[in-house]
Design an enzyme around this catalytic site. Structure first.
Site, PDB file in Angstrom:
ATOM      1  N   GLN A   1       0.834  -1.198   0.000  1.00 31.58           N
ATOM      2  CA  GLN A   1       0.000   0.000   0.000  1.00 31.58           C
ATOM      3  C   GLN A   1       0.873   1.255   0.000  1.00 31.58           C
ATOM      4  O   GLN A   1       1.850   1.353   0.747  1.00 31.58           O
ATOM      5  CB  GLN A   1      -0.919   0.015   1.224  1.00 31.58           C
ATOM      6  CG  GLN A   1      -2.005  -1.048   1.212  1.00 31.58           C
ATOM      7  CD  GLN A   1      -3.164  -0.700   0.282  1.00 31.58           C
ATOM      8  OE1 GLN A   1      -3.135   0.290  -0.427  1.00 31.58           O
ATOM      9  NE2 GLN A   1      -4.189  -1.538   0.299  1.00 31.58           N
TER      10      GLN A   1
ATOM     11  N   CYS B   1      -9.894  -1.857  -4.612  1.00 32.65           N
ATOM     12  CA  CYS B   1      -9.449  -0.542  -5.065  1.00 32.65           C
ATOM     13  C   CYS B   1     -10.188  -0.109  -6.324  1.00 32.65           C
ATOM     14  O   CYS B   1      -9.806   0.877  -6.960  1.00 32.65           O
ATOM     15  CB  CYS B   1      -7.939  -0.531  -5.307  1.00 32.65           C
ATOM     16  SG  CYS B   1      -7.398  -1.695  -6.582  1.00 32.65           S
TER      17      CYS B   1
ATOM     18  N   GLU C   1      -0.825 -16.860  -2.003  1.00 38.89           N
ATOM     19  CA  GLU C   1      -0.230 -15.909  -2.949  1.00 38.89           C
ATOM     20  C   GLU C   1       0.425 -16.687  -4.074  1.00 38.89           C
ATOM     21  O   GLU C   1       0.938 -17.796  -3.850  1.00 38.89           O
ATOM     22  CB  GLU C   1       0.798 -15.019  -2.240  1.00 38.89           C
ATOM     23  CG  GLU C   1       1.501 -14.010  -3.125  1.00 38.89           C
ATOM     24  CD  GLU C   1       0.554 -13.090  -3.853  1.00 38.89           C
ATOM     25  OE1 GLU C   1       0.677 -12.999  -5.092  1.00 38.89           O
ATOM     26  OE2 GLU C   1      -0.319 -12.472  -3.213  1.00 38.89           O
TER      27      GLU C   1
ATOM     28  N   ASP D   1      -8.350  -9.527  -0.949  1.00 32.85           N
ATOM     29  CA  ASP D   1      -7.738  -8.264  -1.365  1.00 32.85           C
ATOM     30  C   ASP D   1      -7.191  -8.454  -2.777  1.00 32.85           C
ATOM     31  O   ASP D   1      -5.977  -8.456  -3.000  1.00 32.85           O
ATOM     32  CB  ASP D   1      -6.635  -7.866  -0.385  1.00 32.85           C
ATOM     33  CG  ASP D   1      -6.071  -6.481  -0.689  1.00 32.85           C
ATOM     34  OD1 ASP D   1      -6.666  -5.759  -1.509  1.00 32.85           O
ATOM     35  OD2 ASP D   1      -5.022  -6.130  -0.114  1.00 32.85           O
TER      36      ASP D   1
END
Length: 405
Positions: free
Chosen positions: A241, A361, A291, A334
């Site tokens: 971020q 986002c 991930e 996310d």
């Protein structure tokens, strides 16, 4: 600069038009109509009457008409003086001319607008946007273009003209110091990335610069940053971020919305370098982080070292969720800007965990994914816009989703 707070553009050879500005568009520009064609107008506010420089161009075989405000005839009550000398010539900040509290309102409206496109979401309430602790100098990451006698700057997304930058008001002060030091010395490359640890004073500059006049260390493969007293290694290709202080607030908010008791097994999907997984681990029984990026996985291996209740898996989110024997108590999503794959959402609907936290986002992909989850029987709780990117149209959003009653 005119008395309405917008830097005047050189309009001697360009087409000028008087426009009435309507609603906000996707890129943070206002929308208007010129000769029956929709125009994206940079530097306006809905309801204003302006004179704009018009640009007609083709990109990827598509025709576009855009404008940049040169004069404000009827200003909005939310218009303010723009502090940055590059506003308008550089399009990195879309909303510097808008009073900050109204920026927050517009971001909330942008989220609501996307939800209202779906009947099953139109009745949902969107909270007020959580303001950023800093309105300027908040970014920990900059990407500069090098042109014109080794100058560092940005490229205007409408005109495609290069703008040399002496100071970017969005960047941390230390990044601006680095920018000034490197001006005129980076002709060996066309792009430069600078990342800075707000809480550690560590930094990364890529690529490696060989100019002997540069004494500053460059070419680091990673740097370190702290969030809530936890240290994270972040490699050059890895996502992190850009607003450090607001990222800390986001992490605290996620923990509160999960209402953790210490007995939960949670899945952190799209875990990146392990940020949320590491920060949630002290408050749960087990965290499983997922991930697929090689660079992020290498960082996460360092960041999660010694955390006994954290299991990091290198795989695709959709594949791992399908392989689980039983549903987790909670999932943190996310995803990248494009949102989740349908297979991921289908498996989540099947498992119906007690809590899902969706961090997005992009309001458009968020609304699309929420529709699928709601149609699958899940319930949306709180929808909380978070301003990670002041002076721009971008908005982060935290959504709490509940299992079927």
């Amino acid at each position: 600069m005119n008395n309405n707070g917008f830097k005047n553009q050189n309009s001697s050879t360009e087409e000028l038009s008087r426009l009435t500005l309507n609603q906000m568009g996707h890129q943070g520009d206002t929308l208007s109509v010129l000769d029956g064609v929709e125009v994206n107008v940079f530097g306006g506010i809905p309801g204003e009457e302006v004179i704009a420089k018009i640009f007609r161009y083709k990109r990827r075989k598509k025709s576009f008409t855009s404008g940049i405000v040169t004069e404000v005839l009827k200003p909005s009550p939310y218009r303010v003086e723009t502090p940055c000398q590059y506003f308008g010539s550089c399009t990195g900040c879309q909303w510097q001319h808008i009073e900050y509290s109204h920026q927050l309102t517009l971001k909330r409206n942008a989220v609501k607008k996307e939800l209202d496109k779906f009947d099953t979401l139109s009745n949902l309430t969107v909270s007020k946007t959580l303001p950023s602790p800093q309105q300027f100098n908040y970014r920990n990451h900059a990407r500069f273009t090098i042109r014109q006698t080794d100058s560092l700057g940005y490229v205007n997304r409408i005109t495609r003209k290069f703008v040399k930058i002496e100071e970017c008001m969005l960047m941390a002060n230390q990044i601006n110091e680095t920018l000034n030091y490197l001006q005129g010395k980076c002709g060996e490359t066309s792009q430069l990335s600078v990342r800075y640890g707000i809480n550690t004073s560590d930094w990364l500059i890529q690529p490696t610069l060989k100019n002997t006049d540069i004494t500053l260390k460059t070419g680091q493969s990673y740097y370190h940053e702290k969030l809530l007293d936890k240290t994270f290694r972040i490699s050059s290709p890895s996502f992190f971020q850009v607003n450090t202080k607001q990222a800390e607030h986001l992490s605290i908010l996620i923990r509160k919305r999960l209402q953790l008791t210490g007995n939960e097994t949670i899945v952190d999907a799209f875990a990146g370098v392990g940020t949320f997984a590491v920060l949630m681990a002290p408050y749960v029984k087990q965290v499983i982080a997922i991930e697929e990026s090689d660079a992020a996985i290498k960082d996460a291996a360092i960041n999660t070292l010694g955390i006994q209740n954290l299991d990091f898996r290198k795989c695709k989110t959709e594949d791992f969720l399908k392989s689980m024997d039983k549903p987790p108590d909670a999932i943190i999503l996310d995803p990248p800007r494009v949102g989740c794959l349908p297979e991921t959402l289908e498996t989540i609907i099947k498992w119906s965990p007690k809590k899902i936290i969706y961090v997005s986002c992009d309001p458009e992909s968020l609304a699309r994914d929420l529709k699928i989850l709601v149609d699958g029987g899940l319930q949306v709780g709180k929808i909380e816009p978070i301003d990670m990117f002041p002076q721009t149209h971008h908005v982060e959003c935290l959504v709490t989703i509940k299992s079927r009653e």
